[in-house]
Design a protein around this motif. Structure first.
Motif, PDB file in Angstrom:
ATOM      1  N   VAL A 216    -131.193  63.002 -41.243  1.00  0.00           N
ATOM      2  CA  VAL A 216    -131.872  61.915 -40.521  1.00  0.00           C
ATOM      3  C   VAL A 216    -130.860  60.897 -40.012  1.00  0.00           C
ATOM      4  N   CYS A 217    -129.898  60.551 -40.857  1.00  0.00           N
ATOM      5  CA  CYS A 217    -128.857  59.600 -40.458  1.00  0.00           C
ATOM      6  C   CYS A 217    -128.065  60.143 -39.269  1.00  0.00           C
ATOM      7  N   THR A 218    -127.723  61.436 -39.313  1.00  0.00           N
ATOM      8  CA  THR A 218    -126.962  62.080 -38.233  1.00  0.00           C
ATOM      9  C   THR A 218    -127.749  62.063 -36.931  1.00  0.00           C
ATOM     10  N   ALA A 219    -129.042  62.365 -37.017  1.00  0.00           N
ATOM     11  CA  ALA A 219    -129.881  62.403 -35.807  1.00  0.00           C
ATOM     12  C   ALA A 219    -130.085  61.006 -35.228  1.00  0.00           C
ATOM     13  N   VAL A 220    -130.400  60.051 -36.082  1.00  0.00           N
ATOM     14  CA  VAL A 220    -130.697  58.691 -35.621  1.00  0.00           C
ATOM     15  C   VAL A 220    -129.473  58.046 -34.967  1.00  0.00           C
ATOM     16  N   ARG A 221    -128.275  58.340 -35.486  1.00  0.00           N
ATOM     17  CA  ARG A 221    -127.081  57.701 -34.934  1.00  0.00           C
ATOM     18  C   ARG A 221    -126.880  58.050 -33.473  1.00  0.00           C
ATOM     19  N   LYS A 222    -127.236  59.265 -33.070  1.00  0.00           N
ATOM     20  CA  LYS A 222    -127.053  59.628 -31.663  1.00  0.00           C
ATOM     21  C   LYS A 222    -127.953  58.774 -30.777  1.00  0.00           C
ATOM     22  N   PHE A 223    -129.185  58.561 -31.191  1.00  0.00           N
ATOM     23  CA  PHE A 223    -130.088  57.719 -30.413  1.00  0.00           C
ATOM     24  C   PHE A 223    -129.519  56.309 -30.280  1.00  0.00           C
ATOM     25  N   PHE A 224    -129.079  55.737 -31.391  1.00  0.00           N
ATOM     26  CA  PHE A 224    -128.631  54.341 -31.355  1.00  0.00           C
ATOM     27  C   PHE A 224    -127.255  54.188 -30.723  1.00  0.00           C
ATOM     28  N   PHE A 225    -126.409  55.186 -30.843  1.00  0.00           N
ATOM     29  CA  PHE A 225    -125.077  55.078 -30.234  1.00  0.00           C
ATOM     30  C   PHE A 225    -125.185  55.003 -28.716  1.00  0.00           C
ATOM     31  N   PHE A 226    -126.054  55.833 -28.135  1.00  0.00           N
ATOM     32  CA  PHE A 226    -126.147  55.910 -26.679  1.00  0.00           C
ATOM     33  C   PHE A 226    -127.199  54.972 -26.081  1.00  0.00           C
ATOM     34  N   LEU A 227    -128.265  54.663 -26.826  1.00  0.00           N
ATOM     35  CA  LEU A 227    -129.364  53.887 -26.257  1.00  0.00           C
ATOM     36  C   LEU A 227    -129.355  52.423 -26.685  1.00  0.00           C
ATOM     37  N   ASP A 228    -128.464  52.070 -27.597  1.00  0.00           N
ATOM     38  CA  ASP A 228    -128.370  50.672 -28.037  1.00  0.00           C
ATOM     39  C   ASP A 228    -126.915  50.203 -27.935  1.00  0.00           C
ATOM     40  N   PRO A 229    -126.380  50.146 -26.709  1.00  0.00           N
ATOM     41  CA  PRO A 229    -124.956  49.804 -26.545  1.00  0.00           C
ATOM     42  C   PRO A 229    -124.609  48.397 -27.014  1.00  0.00           C
ATOM     43  N   LEU A 230    -125.588  47.482 -26.994  1.00  0.00           N
ATOM     44  CA  LEU A 230    -125.322  46.101 -27.429  1.00  0.00           C
ATOM     45  C   LEU A 230    -125.510  45.928 -28.938  1.00  0.00           C
ATOM     46  N   ARG A 231    -125.856  47.014 -29.615  1.00  0.00           N
ATOM     47  CA  ARG A 231    -126.028  47.019 -31.071  1.00  0.00           C
ATOM     48  C   ARG A 231    -127.038  45.959 -31.528  1.00  0.00           C
ATOM     49  N   THR A 232    -128.220  45.988 -30.903  1.00  0.00           N
ATOM     50  CA  THR A 232    -129.287  45.057 -31.260  1.00  0.00           C
ATOM     51  C   THR A 232    -130.099  45.551 -32.453  1.00  0.00           C
ATOM     52  N   GLY A 233    -129.926  46.829 -32.798  1.00  0.00           N
ATOM     53  CA  GLY A 233    -130.682  47.390 -33.918  1.00  0.00           C
ATOM     54  C   GLY A 233    -132.061  47.883 -33.548  1.00  0.00           C
ATOM     55  N   LYS A 234    -132.350  47.978 -32.237  1.00  0.00           N
ATOM     56  CA  LYS A 234    -133.651  48.499 -31.814  1.00  0.00           C
ATOM     57  C   LYS A 234    -133.508  49.166 -30.448  1.00  0.00           C
ATOM     58  N   ILE A 235    -134.399  50.132 -30.190  1.00  0.00           N
ATOM     59  CA  ILE A 235    -134.367  50.896 -28.942  1.00  0.00           C
ATOM     60  C   ILE A 235    -135.766  50.881 -28.333  1.00  0.00           C
ATOM     61  N   LYS A 236    -135.839  50.697 -27.019  1.00  0.00           N
ATOM     62  CA  LYS A 236    -137.123  50.766 -26.337  1.00  0.00           C
ATOM     63  C   LYS A 236    -137.671  52.189 -26.393  1.00  0.00           C
ATOM     64  N   ILE A 237    -138.945  52.309 -26.680  1.00  0.00           N
ATOM     65  CA  ILE A 237    -139.594  53.626 -26.688  1.00  0.00           C
ATOM     66  C   ILE A 237    -139.477  54.258 -25.304  1.00  0.00           C
ATOM     67  N   GLN A 238    -139.549  53.442 -24.284  1.00  0.00           N
ATOM     68  CA  GLN A 238    -139.418  53.931 -22.906  1.00  0.00           C
ATOM     69  C   GLN A 238    -138.068  54.604 -22.686  1.00  0.00           C
ATOM     70  N   ASP A 239    -137.002  54.042 -23.271  1.00  0.00           N
ATOM     71  CA  ASP A 239    -135.665  54.633 -23.139  1.00  0.00           C
ATOM     72  C   ASP A 239    -135.570  55.957 -23.887  1.00  0.00           C
ATOM     73  N   ILE A 240    -136.234  56.033 -25.042  1.00  0.00           N
ATOM     74  CA  ILE A 240    -136.234  57.282 -25.813  1.00  0.00           C
ATOM     75  C   ILE A 240    -136.892  58.394 -25.006  1.00  0.00           C
TER      76      ILE A 240
END
Length: 450
Positions: A216-240
């Protein structure tokens, strides 16, 4: 009559005090307000909505407002259930396909059935209210290509509907994990989503439950690395939904997924085990963390010490050592050097002066370590001036003396430039690119001859 005496008597009889200018102005405003309100009275009687501004802000309930939180959760659940019922189910999709096939417009194009606009509208009327949104002129025009009869492919339209239904279903599914209800997922929300998704992915059946947390940690990191460049700790569902990562993850539902596809899919079991296995192999003291010395053996072991120093200066560490989550960001950056998010990660490490650009000093600072490694391996060091000129020629920055992150991204040479500066093996590959291309061509020719 003596007018003079009459006026005097009249003035003497008038005992009212003279009004000041301010009193006159106040009286004027009072009369204006009175008559204005009387004039507005007709509109008021017809429509009183202008008197009340609609409420447009609803604050989120505080943590101690348990009843309001429960009410909000239940309201969202009911709303999502209603939206889910509005989607086409399997039976309705089958009925739609039957209607489309029944109303196809000849002639066919090869084996592909077509439908014209009139029949398209006829199907829309018979398909039911749930399908109404798909049977519009806009959708038809979007799928219309070069057919001489002005028709669209039935299969393309049906795939379009299927894709839309899938997107809506996924949007609703992700929204169930949106605890805040604000249209984004936090890291913990996405972890819960993927954890509950694992049993539905046949390609992950072989994973042991003890490995689930690392997967789970491995999978989630890819989402946050690419979709949260400002490191806000959250990603828009629309972006996902807009990116391809969810497609890659749900591709694991295919029980017959090829080995090659699994190896290139970050979310596959072999890929996750590979990354975690590398981490364990680097961790020589088995303390669950990586020191700079341990990380130096990553890949071919040719990353420069100066670059590794910068990694440990800029990235989150614990007592000077790197945990698995930080390691995943490091791996994602180095394995995807063409991507803007990866270039942003590496650029931050190369920008030693935090100026927002790389100058000759920055390039020389990192390339000097490459020259030192070349000496250690008995190679003749390459002149920095030559390399500097080549880098600026490749990037073609707007400012001839500075290279910005945007310059690197726009040049499409960011992966090559960063490899030259941080990795001896990357520099060697670039320096001998013509020889490598020639040898590849010879190998291909030999295979053709055989």
């Amino acid at each position: 009559m003596d007018w003079k005496q009459a006026l005097k008597r009249r003035l003497a009889a008038n005992t009212d005090p003279k009004k000041t200018d301010q009193e006159l102005k106040d009286e004027e405003m009072e009369l204006f307000t009175k008559y204005y309100l009387e004039w507005k009275g007709g509109i008021k009687n017809a429509n009183t909505s202008y008197m009340n501004i609609p409420r447009f802000y609803y604050r989120l309930p505080a943590e101690d407002e348990i009843l309001l939180q429960k009410l909000r959760e239940e309201s969202r659940a009911v709303f999502l259930q209603r939206k889910s019922r509005e989607l086409l189910d399997n039976e309705e999709l089958q009925n739609l396909w039957f209607l489309l096939d029944k109303h196809q417009t000849p002639p066919t194009v090869g084996d592909e059935a077509m439908i014209n606009y009139q029949n398209f509208l006829n199907v829309g009327e018979k398909a039911g209210s749930k399908c109404k949104q798909f049977f519009t002129a806009k959708v038809f025009a979007k799928l219309l290509h070069n057919d001489g009869y002005g028709r669209i492919s039935i299969m393309q339209f049906f795939n379009y509907v299927m894709r839309k239904v899938w997107l809506y279903q996924t949007r609703i599914g992700l929204s169930l994990y949106d605890v805040a209800g604000q249209g984004y997922l936090r890291e913990s929300d996405l972890e819960n989503y993927i954890l509950e998704l694992i049993p539905t992915l046949p390609q992950l059946d072989g994973l042991e439950k003890s490995f689930y947390s690392f997967y789970v940690c491995t999978a989630v990191r890819k989402f946050f690395f690419f979709l949260d460049p400002l490191r806000t700790g959250k990603i828009k569902i629309q972006d996902i939904l807009a990116c391809s990562f969810l497609d890659d993850l749900l591709e694991l539902r295919d029980e017959e997924l090829s080995k090659e596809s699994q190896e290139t899919n970050w979310f596959s079991a072999p890929s996750a085990l590979r990354v975690y296995g590398q981490y364990l192999n680097l961790d020589k003291d088995h303390n669950g963390m990586l020191s700079k010395e341990e990380l130096s053996r990553y890949g071919t072991g040719t990353l420069t010490n100066i670059f590794l120093d910068r990694v440990f200066q800029e990235c989150l560490t614990y007592d000077g050592e790197m945990d698995y989550k930080t390691y995943l960001d490091f791996v994602l950056a180095l394995e995807n050097r063409k991507e803007p998010a990866a270039l942003q990660y590496i650029f931050k490490l190369l920008d030693i002066e935090n100026k927002g650009y790389l100058n000759v000093f920055s390039l020389n600072y990192f390339f000097r370590a490459i020259q030192e490694q070349m000496k250690i391996h008995g190679q003749e060091p390459v002149s920095f001036q030559d390399v500097k000129d080549e880098i600026f020629d490749m990037v073609k920055p707007k400012d001839p003396y500075k290279i910005s992150l945007q310059d690197l991204i726009n040049s499409s040479q960011g992966d090559t430039v960063t490899s030259i500066l941080i990795d001896l093996n990357g520099f060697w590959t670039y320096e001998n690119r013509e020889v490598l291309v020639a040898s590849d061509n010879e190998s291909t020719a030999d295979l053709d001859d055989t």
